[in-house]
Design a protein around this motif. Structure first.
Motif, PDB file in Angstrom:
ATOM      1  N   THR A 141      21.330  29.129  65.689  1.00  0.00           N
ATOM      2  CA  THR A 141      20.804  29.033  67.050  1.00  0.00           C
ATOM      3  C   THR A 141      20.688  30.409  67.689  1.00  0.00           C
ATOM      4  OG1 THR A 141      23.028  28.645  67.919  1.00  0.00           O
ATOM      5  CG2 THR A 141      21.679  26.711  67.467  1.00  0.00           C
ATOM      6  N   SER A 142      19.736  30.500  68.602  1.00  0.00           N
ATOM      7  CA  SER A 142      19.556  31.699  69.409  1.00  0.00           C
ATOM      8  C   SER A 142      19.965  31.379  70.839  1.00  0.00           C
ATOM      9  CB  SER A 142      18.093  32.153  69.374  1.00  0.00           C
ATOM     10  OG  SER A 142      17.687  32.428  68.048  1.00  0.00           O
ATOM     11  N   ASP A 143      20.246  32.398  71.612  1.00  0.00           N
ATOM     12  CA  ASP A 143      20.739  32.171  72.969  1.00  0.00           C
ATOM     13  C   ASP A 143      19.711  31.521  73.878  1.00  0.00           C
ATOM     14  OD1 ASP A 143      23.235  33.107  72.429  1.00  0.00           O
ATOM     15  OD2 ASP A 143      22.918  35.106  73.266  1.00  0.00           O
ATOM     16  N   SER A 144      18.432  31.792  73.657  1.00  0.00           N
ATOM     17  CA  SER A 144      17.416  31.273  74.568  1.00  0.00           C
ATOM     18  C   SER A 144      16.104  31.056  73.823  1.00  0.00           C
ATOM     19  CB  SER A 144      17.190  32.257  75.725  1.00  0.00           C
ATOM     20  OG  SER A 144      16.627  33.468  75.238  1.00  0.00           O
ATOM     21  N   VAL A 166      29.891  22.937  67.935  1.00  0.00           N
ATOM     22  CA  VAL A 166      29.815  24.391  67.906  1.00  0.00           C
ATOM     23  C   VAL A 166      31.209  25.009  68.026  1.00  0.00           C
ATOM     24  CG1 VAL A 166      28.976  26.406  69.157  1.00  0.00           C
ATOM     25  CG2 VAL A 166      27.473  24.469  68.782  1.00  0.00           C
ATOM     26  N   ARG A 191      21.541  25.948  76.717  1.00  0.00           N
ATOM     27  CA  ARG A 191      20.731  26.851  77.534  1.00  0.00           C
ATOM     28  C   ARG A 191      19.243  26.569  77.449  1.00  0.00           C
ATOM     29  NH1 ARG A 191      23.309  32.895  76.578  1.00  0.00           N
ATOM     30  NH2 ARG A 191      25.412  32.429  77.331  1.00  0.00           N
ATOM     31  N   ASP A 206      19.788  27.482  71.781  1.00  0.00           N
ATOM     32  CA  ASP A 206      21.047  26.816  72.123  1.00  0.00           C
ATOM     33  C   ASP A 206      20.788  25.661  73.092  1.00  0.00           C
ATOM     34  OD1 ASP A 206      23.554  26.065  72.972  1.00  0.00           O
ATOM     35  OD2 ASP A 206      24.225  28.088  73.489  1.00  0.00           O
ATOM     36  N   TRP A 256      27.384  18.396  70.829  1.00  0.00           N
ATOM     37  CA  TRP A 256      27.007  19.741  70.398  1.00  0.00           C
ATOM     38  C   TRP A 256      28.108  20.748  70.743  1.00  0.00           C
ATOM     39  CZ3 TRP A 256      23.541  22.372  67.617  1.00  0.00           C
ATOM     40  CH2 TRP A 256      23.406  23.727  67.837  1.00  0.00           C
ATOM     41  N   THR A 257      28.626  20.643  71.953  1.00  0.00           N
ATOM     42  CA  THR A 257      29.671  21.565  72.383  1.00  0.00           C
ATOM     43  C   THR A 257      30.870  21.497  71.458  1.00  0.00           C
ATOM     44  OG1 THR A 257      28.971  21.334  74.690  1.00  0.00           O
ATOM     45  CG2 THR A 257      31.178  22.211  74.303  1.00  0.00           C
ATOM     46  N   SER A 264      23.764  24.598  64.276  1.00  0.00           N
ATOM     47  CA  SER A 264      24.541  25.505  65.118  1.00  0.00           C
ATOM     48  C   SER A 264      24.705  26.885  64.484  1.00  0.00           C
ATOM     49  CB  SER A 264      25.920  24.906  65.412  1.00  0.00           C
ATOM     50  OG  SER A 264      26.740  24.921  64.256  1.00  0.00           O
TER      51      SER A 264
END
Length: 588
Positions: A230-233, A378, A194, A191, A374-375, A227
């Motif tokens: 995606t993975s969180d981290s 998503v 993050r 992501d 991106w925000t 999007s």
């Protein structure tokens, strides 16, 4: 340097003035051989005699938070420093390393939380700059770089081979495009909100796409596709690969065959015994952004002894033995000399441009715009567009044979193409007394573009409505009443989880003598504005008769923005720019 003044023996490769513990042991052993009195030898062996205290008994203690990918190497270096009795001003330096995601440290510091770390090594300077831009955050002071690693695309061998690896090279747009087809390798990433890796790559893609014809539409499509995977981290994105190299999971739609990762992440994966197979690594030919690992002092209760010891440890990391340690963990320690062994360990190849200079660092503006876009992508957007249909919209645009309305319609249709089926878009037009005593009318309610609407979709219905916009003969501009009514509708129909906004386009000032005043409009907008349910007003003044200052004044009270365009063909880019700015503001 004030409180960050240099410790003793400062300098890369500087030696420690104190004798090492093992040298003291040799000296003691020699003394024992020469000792005549057997009782002395017995006393030494029993520990009754002391020949001086170790510096470890009163060390300067440092807590260092490092990016999880770098933490193992820094932990090993800290243990070496302890074994070597690394000192600062005669006291040993004791460094305790913990792995912490950079975004978590950033969020905590921005929130004003008290930190227990004196040194922070995130994976990218973008986190440091974000903190510096936030006046309320604690002061952070970068004093050097620990290592670097380029960002590229890693693939399972079968996927890489299908794209011609290693002989065929790609730029960022080509590489991303090659993974967006229905039968192409599935591309995953961390992501960007993050992950510095994700954000740097996204910014590179967005910047490159915007320079091409139709690039903004292409960039939006790439972001939307990415999007979905995606993975969180960064730590989680590698877990989305197939679990083994047998090919049994290659068809699993939940598994990715390609990832946007750093060269070091690919190196660590390939070196892992349980990685389930190696990865091949593409180095994009138009340059890779790099993670640069800034060594940063956190000035939150940092003592002079700690700051001097922190700098001493930083110089220790630049010694040849520690540089080799970093390289063994997959990091680059020089921009001039790149280890072929390291690159091959990451799955790279001499046929790939791994030795090219790093791409120019992205500007803070570019990073902010990419994150804002991106925000919005998503979250999806909910926009109501309100278009001036007064008679002046039939005026010809200078240098063309087209009216303001014709060019406005074309620009709105171009903007519509950048939105996805999940976005909600609606359309009003306005003049004076357009619908009875009202200056406005709802042409298309604000609904999801992918939903069915009659015999077609909402997108098709909206496209037809844009194309059908027509100036009203002798119509004036009923700006104030329309803006208030549209804002009431937008705030009352707020949808949580989406980017909600109202876009008003006008080519003139308010001309309705029976409407509310500007002051009353602003007062009402202030009452309607709710930070918990934000709906920024984006007001675009079109042409020489519009009032840009007024547009800014009205929009500002909602957290929105006012803009001026001399040519209606600029409306498309201005709308996107305004949405990006509002999205980036919300991301902060």
């Amino acid at each position: 340097m004030g409180r960050h003044s240099l410790p003793d023996q400062y300098g890369a490769g500087g030696s420690d003035p104190r004798p090492r513990a093992r040298r003291r042991t040799v000296a003691l052993a020699t003394g024992l051989v020469l000792t005549v009195a057997g009782g002395t030898a017995a006393a030494v062996q029993s520990g009754l005699l002391s020949f001086g205290d170790s510096c470890q008994e009163n060390p300067v203690r440092l807590k260092l938070a490092a990016s999880p990918d770098l933490a193992p190497a820094l932990t090993a270096a800290a243990e070496r420093a302890r074994d070597d009795d690394l000192t600062s001003d005669g006291r040993c330096v004791a460094v305790a390393v913990t792995a912490r995601d950079a975004y978590k440290v950033t969020d905590a510091l921005r929130a004003g939380d008290r930190t227990d770390v004196q040194v922070w090594v995130p994976d990218s300077d973008l986190w440091v700059q974000r903190l510096k831009a936030d006046g309320g955050a604690p002061k952070v002071s970068p004093v050097g770089k620990v290592a670097s690693t380029p960002v590229g695309v890693a693939m399972v061998p079968a996927a890489a081979k299908s794209l011609g690896w290693p002989k065929k090279t790609y730029d960022w747009i080509e590489l991303a495009g090659a993974t967006l087809q229905d039968d192409s390798p599935r591309l995953g990433a961390a992501d960007p909100a993050r992950s510095a890796t994700g954000l740097l790559a996204l910014t590179r893609l967005s910047t490159a796409a915007s320079a091409a014809e139709g690039g903004q539409t292409q960039a939006a499509a790439m972001m939307k596709a990415l999007s979905q995977r995606t993975s969180d981290s960064d730590g989680q994105v590698l877990d989305t690969l197939p679990r083994d190299s047998s090919g049994a999971e290659q068809g699993n739609p939940k598994r990715n065959q390609a990832l946007i990762v750093s060269e070091q992440a690919a190196f660590a994966h390939n070196a892992s015994a349980d990685s389930g197979g190696g990865l091949d690594f593409f180095h994009p030919e138009d340059g890779s952004p790099r993670l640069d690992y800034p060594y940063t002092l956190v000035d939150q209760g940092l003592t002079t002894d700690q700051s001097r010891a922190a700098i001493r440890f930083m110089t220790y990391l630049r010694q040849p033995e520690q540089l080799r340690l970093l390289e063994r963990h997959g990091f680059r320690t020089s921009d001039e000399a790149v280890s072929k062994k390291l690159v091959e360990g990451a799955g790279g190849s001499t046929a790939q441009p791994y030795g090219e200079p790093a791409a120019e660092p992205a500007s803070q503006v570019a990073l902010q715009e990419a994150l804002g876009t991106w925000t919005i992508t998503v979250q999806s957007a909910r926009l109501t567009t309100v278009v001036d249909a007064s008679a002046s919209m039939s005026d010809t645009v200078p240098g063309t044979d087209r009216s303001r309305m014709d060019v406005t319609k074309a620009s709105l249709l171009q903007a519509l193409a950048t939105f996805t089926p999940e976005d909600e878009i609606g359309l009003w037009d306005f003049s004076t007394k357009l619908d009875g005593d009202r200056d406005y009318r709802v042409l298309v309610p604000t609904e999801r573009l992918g939903d069915r609407a009659g015999t077609g979709t909402q997108r098709e219905r909206l496209s037809a409505a844009f194309s059908g916009l027509t100036p009203v003969p002798d119509g004036a501009t009923g700006l104030y009443d329309t803006t208030l009514a549209a804002y009431k509708a937008a705030t009352s129909s707020y949808v949580k989880g989406k980017f909600n906004a109202l876009v008003v386009l006008t080519d003139g000032v308010n001309q309705d003598p029976g409407s509310i005043s500007r002051a009353e409009l602003i007062t009402q907008l202030v009452r309607l504005t709710n930070p918990e349910r934000p709906v920024p007003l984006i007001m675009i003044a079109v042409g020489p008769d519009a009032d840009r200052a007024e547009a800014r004044q009205i929009a500002a009270v909602t957290g929105g923005s006012g803009h001026e365009v001399s040519d209606p063909s600029q409306i498309h880019s201005v709308i996107l720019k305004a949405i990006v700015a509002a999205g980036a503001q919300g991301a902060r």
